[in-house]
Design an enzyme around this catalytic site. Sequence first.
Site, short mmCIF file in Angstrom:
data_model
loop_
_atom_site.label_atom_id
_atom_site.label_comp_id
_atom_site.label_asym_id
_atom_site.label_seq_id
_atom_site.Cartn_x
_atom_site.Cartn_y
_atom_site.Cartn_z
N ASN A 31 -35.93 -33.10 -39.97
CA ASN A 31 -35.73 -34.32 -39.19
C ASN A 31 -34.53 -34.16 -38.27
OD1 ASN A 31 -35.10 -35.21 -42.19
ND2 ASN A 31 -33.92 -36.67 -41.04
N ASP A 32 -33.53 -35.01 -38.33
CA ASP A 32 -32.51 -35.04 -37.28
C ASP A 32 -31.89 -33.68 -36.95
OD1 ASP A 32 -32.89 -37.56 -38.32
OD2 ASP A 32 -30.80 -37.87 -38.89
N PHE A 55 -26.78 -35.18 -45.78
CA PHE A 55 -27.35 -35.94 -44.67
C PHE A 55 -26.70 -35.53 -43.35
CE2 PHE A 55 -29.53 -39.96 -46.64
CZ PHE A 55 -30.36 -39.13 -47.38
N SER A 56 -27.13 -36.23 -42.28
CA SER A 56 -26.77 -35.79 -40.93
C SER A 56 -25.27 -35.76 -40.66
CB SER A 56 -27.44 -36.69 -39.90
OG SER A 56 -28.80 -36.36 -39.85
N TRP A 70 -40.16 -34.90 -46.36
CA TRP A 70 -38.74 -35.19 -46.58
C TRP A 70 -38.43 -35.03 -48.07
CZ3 TRP A 70 -35.29 -38.69 -48.89
CH2 TRP A 70 -34.03 -38.75 -48.31
N TRP A 129 -39.92 -28.93 -43.78
CA TRP A 129 -39.64 -30.19 -43.06
C TRP A 129 -38.37 -30.13 -42.23
CZ3 TRP A 129 -41.37 -35.24 -42.45
CH2 TRP A 129 -40.40 -36.20 -42.11
N TRP A 169 -40.08 -41.62 -37.94
CA TRP A 169 -40.32 -42.14 -39.27
C TRP A 169 -41.60 -42.97 -39.27
CZ3 TRP A 169 -37.96 -39.47 -42.57
CH2 TRP A 169 -36.65 -39.05 -42.37
C1 FRU Z 1 -31.92 -40.53 -39.48
C2 FRU Z 1 -31.49 -40.39 -40.92
C3 FRU Z 1 -29.96 -40.36 -41.00
C4 FRU Z 1 -29.71 -39.63 -42.28
C5 FRU Z 1 -30.84 -38.63 -42.29
C6 FRU Z 1 -31.38 -38.30 -43.64
O1 FRU Z 1 -33.20 -40.06 -39.24
O2 FRU Z 1 -32.02 -41.43 -41.69
O3 FRU Z 1 -29.35 -41.62 -40.93
O4 FRU Z 1 -28.46 -39.03 -42.30
O5 FRU Z 1 -31.87 -39.16 -41.49
O6 FRU Z 1 -32.30 -37.25 -43.59
#
Ligand code: FRU
Length: 483
Positions: free
Chosen positions: A39-40, A99-100, A64, A37, A297
């Site tokens: 994401n950001d 996290f990000s 996730w 996976w 999302w």
């Molecule tokens: C945005 C988010 C951030 C967070 C991350 C967690 O997509 O929700 O705010 O740090 O993804 O994976």
Amino acid sequence: MSHQALVKKANQYLSAHRREVNAATYPRFHLAAPYGWINDPNGFCHALGQYHMFYQHYPYDAQWGPMHWGHAVSTDLVNWHHCPVALAPSEDYDKDGCFSGSAIEHEGKLYLIYTGHVWLGKAGDDSAIREVQCLASSEDGIIFKKEGVIIEPPEGIMHFRDPKVWREGSDFYLVLGARLQETDTAQILKYRSKDLKKWECMGPVMTAPQGEAFMYECPDVFPLDGKFAAALSPMGLKPDGIERNNPSITAMTTSDDQNHFDPQGLFEIDCGHDFYATQTALAPDGRRIMTAWLAMWKLPFRSYRDNWCGSLIIPRELSLKDGKLFQKPVQEFYQKLLGAKQEFGTVSVENGSFNLCSKFKCRYASFTLDLNGAENAGVRLGDALVFYADRQHGELSLLRLDKKLFGARSVKVDLSVPHKIEMIIDQSSVEIFVDDGLHAFTAAFYSKRRDKLDLYASNGTAKFDQVTLCKVKECQKKRSFDF
Ligand code: FRU
């Protein structure tokens, strides 16, 4: 287990499983995780002589999970070389996720500033969490050592994440997203530091009007063509006509004062279905380059079962002209990834369609679309999607044909004049640029029948000028994960 042991475990898992991604849907030239996976995008920067792209990553599944930071490097922003996982959740303060965050070079080292996330109640229960900002450093830009918590949340703030750091003279600054508990209001908070370790809060640079956004995720503040821009992913905004229809959106506002941004000035950066959590970096030649997560999302995420999920856009060069944002794929995309070319000249289509021969699996298509009185005209990609101009609505729209996905996404344009369209088509995503980047549409799709590319027109004769197709080369080093 120690951080290093957890990183090693993740890398071994990726090496053992990376051949299990579904090659028929896995991106050929967009950056995705070797397995699992994404994401950001995180920590996007040019440091220690090359571009670094980190990303939110769960290496053990295409869903996730406790967030790691994946990592890739590049010298040209389009060919990426996978590196070992950079961060794994391992400490009390980040045990449920790294996290990000962002990255910066300082005194020959690469520093990561990220959010340590902990569930205080049940995993997934957003009403009881602890988020702090943490530092990690690396001598070689590959192996990172955690240096602990550097910023604790102020009183009354629990959702507190996604720091974006930069330097101005001898000072460091960062912005992050915060949610005021009492009023459920989103803010971007700014901090200052001399050494990346001790930070002082300078207060908010943007606050949502009461009752609007409740959280600003992934904020970024940067200079752009004589102004300052704030890019952010606001949560809680309601749909407004053809705008804000995705579950989450990413927007920008500009200002003359880098410490004050007006949320009323927010406009959506991309008109498509799948575009979130932008982050920008400064290229050595001064270009402001933006990346983003090419997913969304609450999507049905069909590629769960393909052992990979999520990718990043082709990085885009940003500029402001007459107060309008322009975003174009980086010039390196055109120089390095475009291959064989087919030219079709001018194609007039009357109440029907014209098939653009499709010997290239991944394609870049460009043409000028002149509706020329036709009621509706555009381009159809197999049974995956249609991108069209519609005279009645005065809109350009992108519709994914899978009925289970959200409906069309649109932008108002003057259809009495022709519009230049560029489409970048990967195995399961499309990025579309209108009029040299004045509008962009980004979307993922899940169709296997995507080889046919047709121009079409209904109720009239539309004119497509300078119709060109190019093969897009597979990004060279994507699969060389060898740790
Ligand atoms: C945005 C988010 C951030 C967070 C991350 C967690 O997509 O929700 O705010 O740090 O993804 O994976």
